[in-house]
Write a protein that holds these residues in place. Structure first.
Motif, PDB file in Angstrom:
ATOM      1  N   MET A  89       0.808  -1.217   0.000  1.00  0.00           N
ATOM      2  CA  MET A  89       0.000   0.000   0.000  1.00  0.00           C
ATOM      3  C   MET A  89       0.846   1.274   0.000  1.00  0.00           C
ATOM      4  N   LYS A  90       2.108   1.159  -0.357  1.00  0.00           N
ATOM      5  CA  LYS A  90       2.996   2.319  -0.369  1.00  0.00           C
ATOM      6  C   LYS A  90       2.381   3.432  -1.218  1.00  0.00           C
ATOM      7  N   ASN A  91       2.359   4.643  -0.674  1.00  0.00           N
ATOM      8  CA  ASN A  91       1.824   5.831  -1.352  1.00  0.00           C
ATOM      9  C   ASN A  91       0.363   5.700  -1.768  1.00  0.00           C
ATOM     10  N   THR A  92      -0.361   4.789  -1.148  1.00  0.00           N
ATOM     11  CA  THR A  92      -1.778   4.603  -1.451  1.00  0.00           C
ATOM     12  C   THR A  92      -2.591   5.146  -0.280  1.00  0.00           C
ATOM     13  N   TYR A  93      -3.433   6.134  -0.557  1.00  0.00           N
ATOM     14  CA  TYR A  93      -4.191   6.838   0.474  1.00  0.00           C
ATOM     15  C   TYR A  93      -5.510   6.155   0.822  1.00  0.00           C
ATOM     16  N   ILE A  94      -6.020   5.335  -0.089  1.00  0.00           N
ATOM     17  CA  ILE A  94      -7.345   4.746   0.059  1.00  0.00           C
ATOM     18  C   ILE A  94      -7.226   3.360   0.706  1.00  0.00           C
ATOM     19  N   PRO A  95      -7.925   3.094   1.816  1.00  0.00           N
ATOM     20  CA  PRO A  95      -7.942   1.721   2.326  1.00  0.00           C
ATOM     21  C   PRO A  95      -8.671   0.830   1.322  1.00  0.00           C
ATOM     22  N   LEU A  96      -8.150  -0.353   1.104  1.00  0.00           N
ATOM     23  CA  LEU A  96      -8.662  -1.218   0.033  1.00  0.00           C
ATOM     24  C   LEU A  96      -8.975  -2.625   0.520  1.00  0.00           C
ATOM     25  N   ASP A  97      -9.835  -3.307  -0.249  1.00  0.00           N
ATOM     26  CA  ASP A  97      -9.989  -4.754  -0.192  1.00  0.00           C
ATOM     27  C   ASP A  97      -9.258  -5.283  -1.422  1.00  0.00           C
ATOM     28  N   MET A  98      -8.474  -6.348  -1.270  1.00  0.00           N
ATOM     29  CA  MET A  98      -7.763  -6.957  -2.397  1.00  0.00           C
ATOM     30  C   MET A  98      -8.270  -8.375  -2.587  1.00  0.00           C
ATOM     31  N   LEU A  99      -8.711  -8.678  -3.804  1.00  0.00           N
ATOM     32  CA  LEU A  99      -9.209 -10.006  -4.155  1.00  0.00           C
ATOM     33  C   LEU A  99      -8.232 -10.628  -5.144  1.00  0.00           C
ATOM     34  N   PHE A 100      -7.738 -11.807  -4.825  1.00  0.00           N
ATOM     35  CA  PHE A 100      -6.759 -12.509  -5.659  1.00  0.00           C
ATOM     36  C   PHE A 100      -7.477 -13.615  -6.425  1.00  0.00           C
ATOM     37  N   PHE A 101      -7.215 -13.709  -7.748  1.00  0.00           N
ATOM     38  CA  PHE A 101      -7.910 -14.649  -8.633  1.00  0.00           C
ATOM     39  C   PHE A 101      -6.955 -15.656  -9.264  1.00  0.00           C
ATOM     40  N   ASN A 102      -7.414 -16.905  -9.371  1.00  0.00           N
ATOM     41  CA  ASN A 102      -6.637 -17.898 -10.118  1.00  0.00           C
ATOM     42  C   ASN A 102      -6.977 -17.767 -11.607  1.00  0.00           C
ATOM     43  N   SER A 103      -6.408 -18.636 -12.433  1.00  0.00           N
ATOM     44  CA  SER A 103      -6.580 -18.506 -13.888  1.00  0.00           C
ATOM     45  C   SER A 103      -7.971 -18.884 -14.381  1.00  0.00           C
ATOM     46  N   GLU A 104      -8.841 -19.338 -13.500  1.00  0.00           N
ATOM     47  CA  GLU A 104     -10.242 -19.585 -13.871  1.00  0.00           C
ATOM     48  C   GLU A 104     -11.131 -18.421 -13.423  1.00  0.00           C
ATOM     49  N   GLY A 105     -10.524 -17.388 -12.813  1.00  0.00           N
ATOM     50  CA  GLY A 105     -11.288 -16.246 -12.325  1.00  0.00           C
ATOM     51  C   GLY A 105     -11.882 -16.461 -10.944  1.00  0.00           C
ATOM     52  N   LYS A 106     -11.487 -17.532 -10.283  1.00  0.00           N
ATOM     53  CA  LYS A 106     -12.008 -17.851  -8.952  1.00  0.00           C
ATOM     54  C   LYS A 106     -11.257 -17.052  -7.884  1.00  0.00           C
ATOM     55  N   VAL A 107     -12.003 -16.459  -6.949  1.00  0.00           N
ATOM     56  CA  VAL A 107     -11.390 -15.748  -5.828  1.00  0.00           C
ATOM     57  C   VAL A 107     -10.747 -16.794  -4.916  1.00  0.00           C
ATOM     58  N   VAL A 108      -9.415 -16.700  -4.741  1.00  0.00           N
ATOM     59  CA  VAL A 108      -8.701 -17.669  -3.910  1.00  0.00           C
ATOM     60  C   VAL A 108      -8.230 -17.071  -2.588  1.00  0.00           C
ATOM     61  N   TYR A 109      -8.244 -15.737  -2.492  1.00  0.00           N
ATOM     62  CA  TYR A 109      -7.840 -15.078  -1.250  1.00  0.00           C
ATOM     63  C   TYR A 109      -8.395 -13.659  -1.257  1.00  0.00           C
ATOM     64  N   ILE A 110      -8.801 -13.183  -0.094  1.00  0.00           N
ATOM     65  CA  ILE A 110      -9.264 -11.803   0.057  1.00  0.00           C
ATOM     66  C   ILE A 110      -8.543 -11.195   1.257  1.00  0.00           C
ATOM     67  N   LYS A 111      -7.950 -10.045   1.049  1.00  0.00           N
ATOM     68  CA  LYS A 111      -7.375  -9.258   2.148  1.00  0.00           C
ATOM     69  C   LYS A 111      -8.248  -8.008   2.273  1.00  0.00           C
ATOM     70  N   GLU A 112      -8.985  -7.944   3.376  1.00  0.00           N
ATOM     71  CA  GLU A 112      -9.894  -6.823   3.584  1.00  0.00           C
ATOM     72  C   GLU A 112      -9.225  -5.686   4.349  1.00  0.00           C
ATOM     73  N   ASN A 113      -9.676  -4.483   4.026  1.00  0.00           N
ATOM     74  CA  ASN A 113      -9.329  -3.271   4.778  1.00  0.00           C
ATOM     75  C   ASN A 113      -7.823  -3.097   4.985  1.00  0.00           C
ATOM     76  N   THR A 114      -7.096  -2.998   3.891  1.00  0.00           N
ATOM     77  CA  THR A 114      -5.649  -2.808   3.957  1.00  0.00           C
ATOM     78  C   THR A 114      -5.324  -1.436   4.558  1.00  0.00           C
ATOM     79  N   THR A 115      -4.123  -1.305   5.060  1.00  0.00           N
ATOM     80  CA  THR A 115      -3.686  -0.080   5.731  1.00  0.00           C
ATOM     81  C   THR A 115      -2.997   0.862   4.754  1.00  0.00           C
TER      82      THR A 115
END
Length: 157
Positions: A89-115
């Motif tokens: 999140m370097k130099n990123t002002y907005i708190p974010l949710d990050m969704l990670f996708f495999n090659s089928e488009g499936k959500v495999v991990y979610i990191k909520e409310n990053t700092t």
């Protein structure tokens, strides 16, 4: 302390060079825009207007230096092949949710409310083809979970 015109000129020149260097480093890239839909296990479709970060330069900048993002907006980071992706999140002002996708488009991990501004790395611990950044709280509000499927031309390979 007295300054000569030479000193004043050098100081002014240095300040100008610093201003130009700073301006160049925060110049915003114009990202390709598209839509992405996430289908939850309940069958509900969640549509987002996304900017695409598909080159090294685009992925390096991402959402840095932005102060806000529309409610249904996001940034999709895509990679040429599945690999272990790390984000920060370097130099990123907005708190974010990050969704990670495999090659089928499936959500495999979610990191909520990053700092914001954190340099701590965030990784899915498995190979992924893409990462979607949304405003923090979006995944919780919409009930998006690991196992949900994203539909986008750059995620299904």
């Amino acid at each position: 302390m007295s300054y000569t015109w030479t000193h004043i000129y050098k100081i002014t020149l240095l300040c100008g060079m610093i201003f130009i260097a700073t301006s160049i480093s925060v110049a915003q890239i114009v990202f390709e825009k598209d839509t992405l839909t996430i289908f939850s296990a309940t069958g509900k479709a969640h549509k987002f207007n996304v900017e695409i970060a598909s080159t090294n330069e685009e992925r390096s900048q991402g959402l840095m230096y932005r102060k806000n993002m529309a409610k249904n907006a996001g940034m999709l980071f895509v990679y040429n092949k599945p690999n272990n992706v790390t984000m920060w999140m370097k130099n990123t002002y907005i708190p974010l949710d990050m969704l990670f996708f495999n090659s089928e488009g499936k959500v495999v991990y979610i990191k909520e409310n990053t700092t914001p501004h954190s340099t701590k790395t965030i990784a899915s611990d498995q190979d992924v083809i893409g990462v979607l950044e949304l405003n923090a709280g979006t995944t919780f509000q919409l009930g998006i979970k690991v196992g949900d499927i994203a539909q986008h031309r750059l995620l299904q390979r």
